[in-house]
Design a protein around this motif. Sequence first.
Motif, mmCIF file in Angstrom:
data_model
loop_
_atom_site.group_PDB
_atom_site.id
_atom_site.type_symbol
_atom_site.label_atom_id
_atom_site.label_comp_id
_atom_site.label_asym_id
_atom_site.label_seq_id
_atom_site.Cartn_x
_atom_site.Cartn_y
_atom_site.Cartn_z
ATOM 1 N N PRO A 118 69.765 -60.581 -10.233
ATOM 2 C CA PRO A 118 68.831 -59.476 -9.986
ATOM 3 C C PRO A 118 68.846 -59.079 -8.515
ATOM 4 O O PRO A 118 69.109 -59.899 -7.636
ATOM 5 N N GLU A 119 68.576 -57.819 -8.283
ATOM 6 C CA GLU A 119 68.496 -57.351 -6.907
ATOM 7 C C GLU A 119 67.203 -57.862 -6.287
ATOM 8 O O GLU A 119 66.206 -58.064 -6.974
ATOM 9 N N ALA A 120 67.251 -58.045 -5.000
ATOM 10 C CA ALA A 120 66.064 -58.523 -4.299
ATOM 11 C C ALA A 120 64.963 -57.465 -4.377
ATOM 12 O O ALA A 120 65.234 -56.260 -4.344
ATOM 13 N N GLU A 121 63.737 -57.922 -4.492
ATOM 14 C CA GLU A 121 62.598 -57.003 -4.527
ATOM 15 C C GLU A 121 62.426 -56.379 -3.149
ATOM 16 O O GLU A 121 62.532 -57.060 -2.123
ATOM 17 N N PRO A 122 62.151 -55.055 -3.101
ATOM 18 C CA PRO A 122 61.914 -54.444 -1.794
ATOM 19 C C PRO A 122 60.603 -54.982 -1.214
ATOM 20 O O PRO A 122 59.698 -55.354 -1.959
ATOM 21 N N ASP A 123 60.533 -55.009 0.099
ATOM 22 C CA ASP A 123 59.282 -55.493 0.681
ATOM 23 C C ASP A 123 58.183 -54.456 0.484
ATOM 24 O O ASP A 123 58.442 -53.309 0.108
ATOM 25 N N GLN A 124 56.963 -54.841 0.728
ATOM 26 C CA GLN A 124 55.798 -53.990 0.454
ATOM 27 C C GLN A 124 55.859 -52.674 1.229
ATOM 28 O O GLN A 124 55.525 -51.617 0.697
ATOM 29 N N HIS A 125 56.289 -52.743 2.468
ATOM 30 C CA HIS A 125 56.362 -51.531 3.290
ATOM 31 C C HIS A 125 57.353 -50.524 2.697
ATOM 32 O O HIS A 125 57.050 -49.329 2.594
ATOM 33 N N ASP A 126 58.542 -51.003 2.292
ATOM 34 C CA ASP A 126 59.555 -50.122 1.698
ATOM 35 C C ASP A 126 59.066 -49.537 0.378
ATOM 36 O O ASP A 126 59.296 -48.355 0.091
ATOM 37 N N ALA A 127 58.395 -50.360 -0.436
ATOM 38 C CA ALA A 127 57.877 -49.884 -1.720
ATOM 39 C C ALA A 127 56.825 -48.802 -1.507
ATOM 40 O O ALA A 127 56.820 -47.774 -2.199
ATOM 41 N N LEU A 128 55.935 -48.999 -0.538
ATOM 42 C CA LEU A 128 54.897 -48.004 -0.242
ATOM 43 C C LEU A 128 55.528 -46.712 0.263
ATOM 44 O O LEU A 128 55.159 -45.608 -0.162
ATOM 45 N N GLU A 129 56.511 -46.837 1.148
ATOM 46 C CA GLU A 129 57.200 -45.665 1.686
ATOM 47 C C GLU A 129 57.908 -44.882 0.575
ATOM 48 O O GLU A 129 57.855 -43.651 0.536
ATOM 49 N N LEU A 130 58.542 -45.588 -0.352
ATOM 50 C CA LEU A 130 59.225 -44.942 -1.470
ATOM 51 C C LEU A 130 58.226 -44.197 -2.358
ATOM 52 O O LEU A 130 58.484 -43.063 -2.764
ATOM 53 N N ARG A 131 57.090 -44.810 -2.641
ATOM 54 C CA ARG A 131 56.058 -44.138 -3.455
ATOM 55 C C ARG A 131 55.550 -42.884 -2.758
ATOM 56 O O ARG A 131 55.338 -41.852 -3.389
ATOM 57 N N GLN A 132 55.354 -42.960 -1.444
ATOM 58 C CA GLN A 132 54.873 -41.795 -0.694
ATOM 59 C C GLN A 132 55.903 -40.667 -0.703
ATOM 60 O O GLN A 132 55.554 -39.499 -0.898
ATOM 61 N N GLU A 133 57.175 -41.018 -0.513
ATOM 62 C CA GLU A 133 58.227 -40.001 -0.543
ATOM 63 C C GLU A 133 58.339 -39.374 -1.924
ATOM 64 O O GLU A 133 58.538 -38.165 -2.050
ATOM 65 N N THR A 134 58.202 -40.183 -2.966
ATOM 66 C CA THR A 134 58.265 -39.671 -4.336
ATOM 67 C C THR A 134 57.111 -38.710 -4.587
ATOM 68 O O THR A 134 57.298 -37.650 -5.196
ATOM 69 N N ALA A 135 55.937 -39.048 -4.111
ATOM 70 C CA ALA A 135 54.761 -38.176 -4.283
ATOM 71 C C ALA A 135 54.960 -36.867 -3.523
ATOM 72 O O ALA A 135 54.638 -35.781 -4.040
ATOM 73 N N ARG A 136 55.490 -36.941 -2.305
ATOM 74 C CA ARG A 136 55.739 -35.718 -1.523
ATOM 75 C C ARG A 136 56.766 -34.831 -2.218
ATOM 76 O O ARG A 136 56.619 -33.602 -2.250
ATOM 77 N N LEU A 137 57.808 -35.441 -2.787
ATOM 78 C CA LEU A 137 58.828 -34.677 -3.497
ATOM 79 C C LEU A 137 58.237 -34.012 -4.733
ATOM 80 O O LEU A 137 58.486 -32.830 -4.991
ATOM 81 N N ALA A 138 57.449 -34.758 -5.502
ATOM 82 C CA ALA A 138 56.818 -34.187 -6.701
ATOM 83 C C ALA A 138 55.916 -33.017 -6.328
ATOM 84 O O ALA A 138 55.913 -31.982 -7.011
ATOM 85 N N GLU A 139 55.181 -33.142 -5.242
ATOM 86 C CA GLU A 139 54.304 -32.054 -4.777
ATOM 87 C C GLU A 139 55.130 -30.841 -4.347
ATOM 88 O O GLU A 139 54.794 -29.694 -4.670
ATOM 89 N N ALA A 140 56.233 -31.089 -3.626
ATOM 90 C CA ALA A 140 57.090 -29.992 -3.168
ATOM 91 C C ALA A 140 57.734 -29.281 -4.350
ATOM 92 O O ALA A 140 57.838 -28.044 -4.364
ATOM 93 N N ILE A 141 58.152 -30.023 -5.365
ATOM 94 C CA ILE A 141 58.744 -29.401 -6.557
ATOM 95 C C ILE A 141 57.685 -28.584 -7.297
ATOM 96 O O ILE A 141 57.959 -27.478 -7.767
ATOM 97 N N ALA A 142 56.465 -29.105 -7.382
ATOM 98 C CA ALA A 142 55.380 -28.388 -8.070
ATOM 99 C C ALA A 142 55.053 -27.082 -7.360
ATOM 100 O O ALA A 142 54.620 -26.114 -8.006
ATOM 101 N N ASP A 143 55.273 -27.015 -6.055
ATOM 102 C CA ASP A 143 54.975 -25.791 -5.292
ATOM 103 C C ASP A 143 56.069 -24.731 -5.412
ATOM 104 O O ASP A 143 55.878 -23.595 -4.982
ATOM 105 N N LEU A 144 57.208 -25.075 -6.000
ATOM 106 C CA LEU A 144 58.277 -24.087 -6.169
ATOM 107 C C LEU A 144 57.877 -23.041 -7.204
ATOM 108 O O LEU A 144 57.113 -23.334 -8.131
ATOM 109 N N PRO A 145 58.421 -21.817 -7.078
ATOM 110 C CA PRO A 145 58.211 -20.836 -8.142
ATOM 111 C C PRO A 145 58.757 -21.373 -9.467
ATOM 112 O O PRO A 145 59.720 -22.152 -9.485
ATOM 113 N N GLU A 146 58.152 -20.968 -10.571
ATOM 114 C CA GLU A 146 58.499 -21.488 -11.903
ATOM 115 C C GLU A 146 59.998 -21.388 -12.186
ATOM 116 O O GLU A 146 60.599 -22.346 -12.694
ATOM 117 N N ALA A 147 60.633 -20.259 -11.876
ATOM 118 C CA ALA A 147 62.048 -20.069 -12.185
ATOM 119 C C ALA A 147 62.914 -21.084 -11.431
ATOM 120 O O ALA A 147 63.844 -21.666 -12.000
#
Length: 178
Positions: A104-133
Amino acid sequence: MANQDDWGTLIQRVSTSQDKAAFAALFRHFAPRIKGFLMKSGASAALAEDCAQDVMATLWNKAHLFDPARASAATWVFTIARNRRIDALRKSRRPEPEDLPWGPEAEPDQHDALELRQETARLAEAIADLPEAQRDLIARAYFGELSHSEIAVETGLPLGTIKSRIRLALDRLRHKLS
């Protein structure tokens, strides 16, 4: 023997009667030339020697495949040598099994996991702000893994329109996330 026709005749003698004298003459002539050819193409002396031996063994085992109407003896032999060199390069670029990661791959440390969740949330928000088309085309291209041509078939939109909308959407996402 210096004539190409003679080399072809020797190969045919190896093919029809496993003529060891003919093979010895072929070996004396071609083996050093193959080694030099391979070394000039960047192979080490050891690899060139191994490949030359392999080429000559192939000549012995597959002499029946030589067709003088299709190629000269030298062309046939050096084509085998070239192919062996390509095979050796491919083999050297493949990772050995012991170099591959196991388990198994090593578990990411807490800081990396938190950073990844934050980036994922920012990306989801940015995609939601795009025009529908644009949002729909991004979803089909990146989440649905469709090519631009496949999207054009599904949506009925011109290919140029799809490419433009995706490019604009990616520019907006880059701007929003930077």
